[in-house]
Design a protein around this motif. Structure first.
Motif, PDB file in Angstrom:
ATOM      1  N   VAL A   1       0.858  -1.195   0.000  1.00  0.00           N
ATOM      2  CA  VAL A   1       0.000   0.000   0.000  1.00  0.00           C
ATOM      3  C   VAL A   1       0.891   1.240   0.000  1.00  0.00           C
ATOM      4  O   VAL A   1       1.942   1.257   0.652  1.00  0.00           O
ATOM      5  CB  VAL A   1      -0.915   0.032   1.243  1.00  0.00           C
ATOM      6  CG1 VAL A   1      -1.874   1.226   1.176  1.00  0.00           C
ATOM      7  CG2 VAL A   1      -1.691  -1.269   1.381  1.00  0.00           C
TER       8      VAL A   1
ATOM      9  N   THR B   1      -3.865   4.651  -1.201  1.00  0.00           N
ATOM     10  CA  THR B   1      -4.754   5.000  -0.098  1.00  0.00           C
ATOM     11  C   THR B   1      -4.641   6.474   0.290  1.00  0.00           C
ATOM     12  O   THR B   1      -3.606   7.114   0.076  1.00  0.00           O
ATOM     13  CB  THR B   1      -4.439   4.138   1.146  1.00  0.00           C
ATOM     14  OG1 THR B   1      -5.361   4.462   2.207  1.00  0.00           O
ATOM     15  CG2 THR B   1      -3.025   4.396   1.658  1.00  0.00           C
TER      16      THR B   1
ATOM     17  N   ARG C   1      -6.206  -0.618   9.641  1.00  0.00           N
ATOM     18  CA  ARG C   1      -6.785  -1.465   8.599  1.00  0.00           C
ATOM     19  C   ARG C   1      -6.241  -2.890   8.722  1.00  0.00           C
ATOM     20  O   ARG C   1      -5.111  -3.109   9.132  1.00  0.00           O
ATOM     21  CB  ARG C   1      -6.414  -0.931   7.212  1.00  0.00           C
ATOM     22  CG  ARG C   1      -6.855   0.491   6.932  1.00  0.00           C
ATOM     23  CD  ARG C   1      -8.296   0.571   6.518  1.00  0.00           C
ATOM     24  NE  ARG C   1      -8.626   1.940   6.119  1.00  0.00           N
ATOM     25  CZ  ARG C   1      -8.787   2.327   4.856  1.00  0.00           C
ATOM     26  NH1 ARG C   1      -8.642   1.447   3.879  1.00  0.00           N
ATOM     27  NH2 ARG C   1      -9.076   3.576   4.570  1.00  0.00           N
TER      28      ARG C   1
END
Length: 338
Positions: free
Chosen positions: A147, A176, A235
């Motif tokens: 990510v 993100t 997350r």
């Protein structure tokens, strides 16, 4: 862009990224302090080995003292405890308007922001399994979450460009607006991995042992409590479910997450963590202070007590110094607080 992507640290993370990018025709320059590794990368090639793929790729590489020029894109992939020193050293090579991407474990974006400036810092979360096995050799044990995001939550042209680069390596890489949520999720999982490194058992065997579940749950709960106190909603990824470890969560959910972590780690050629390799194979200090110790410090600031995390730091330091062995007895010292 005409200039190469500079990767500072050509070990498990940086070397794997560099080899994949170079194979795809992307201009890359590796920087590493290991002279033999640098020589292998640029002469005989960097060998990526394991169940994911096997290939050898020649990659331009230099040592820090050989590096010249300034670069707009620098990927930092050194151990967390070396972040400040590396950032200070590479600052002279960072172009005006350039940035440094932290492809590391921990909250190194905080260090980079302090040394280089927040506007010159980009965050990344990586969870693929890889180990440096010697000069010119890296084990790529399994794919995992990747990510990228800006630390201020914005998405810029440079963020999209880096996301595109990361997708060359990991097609499912995520862009993100909340990189901190992923970094704090990794801190919860990472604390557990430090616990598994107190024994010689594999990650999967540690997570699969019902008698040890209380340890992983206690560690996950303390990290999640600090994250919540700091206003972060972590997350989940690859079996780790942050909500299962939040204050007041049902222990059954936490046990399911631990079981999922056992299953995830059962399907990799990387049976033990990099932390375990630091302690058992390379006989060097670990990242326990910038990965676990920092959570305890931030907990103190937020008024959240973290006795299990603090004890974990002490036990890892004991193993580093040779005062304790890597054993079930050492892990049992941690279990006493759970």
């Amino acid at each position: 862009m005409a200039e190469p992507v500079l990767i500072w640290g050509a070990g498990a993370i940086g070397g794997t990224l560099g080899a994949y990018w170079a194979r795809a025709g992307i201009d890359v320059l590796l920087v590493d302090i290991q002279h033999e590794h640098v020589s292998a990368c640029r002469k005989t090639g960097l060998s990526i080995e394991g169940p994911v793929e096997n290939f050898v790729q020649t990659v331009p590489a230099v040592t820090p003292d050989e590096l010249t020029g300034r670069y707009s894109r620098i990927v930092l992939a050194v151990k967390a405890q070396h972040t400040e020193a590396a950032a200070t050293q590479l600052a002279q090579h960072l172009a005006d308007g350039g940035y440094v991407l932290s492809a590391q474990n921990g909250l190194n974006e905080l260090v980079l922001s302090r040394v280089l400036g927040a506007e010159r810092t980009m965050g990344a979360f990586v969870n693929f399994g890889a180990d440096w096995h010697g000069a010119g050799h890296i084990l790529f044990g399994n794919r995992g979450a990747v990510v990228v995001g800006e630390i201020d939550g914005d998405i810029r042209e440079r963020t999209r460009e880096m996301h595109a680069l990361l997708r060359v390596f990991e097609p499912d890489a995520v862009l993100t607006e909340d990189i901190w949520s992923y970094l704090w999720g990794k801190l919860g999982y990472g604390a557990m991995l430090f616990g598994t490194a107190l024994t010689n058992d594999s990650m999967a065997d540690n997570f699969a042992d019902p008698a040890r579940a209380k340890i992983w749950i206690a560690l996950g709960r303390e990290v999640m409590a600090v994250a919540r106190a700091r206003g972060v909603a972590p997350r989940g990824f690859n079996g780790f479910e942050p909500d299962a470890f939040m204050p007041g969560a049902d222990v059954t959910a936490a046990r399911r997450s631990v079981a999922a972590l056992a299953d995830f780690n059962r399907h990799t050629a990387k049976t033990h963590s990099g932390i375990w390799r630091d302690l058992a194979i390379r006989k060097r200090t670990t990242e326990v202070d910038p990965q676990v110790g920092i959570v305890a410090e931030l907990g103190d600031e937020a008024g959240v007590d973290t006795p299990v995390l603090r004890r974990l730091v002490e036990l890892v330091h004991d193993v580093e110094a040779g005062r304790r062995s890597m054993s079930k007895e050492t892990l049992g010292e941690l279990a006493k607080l759970c």
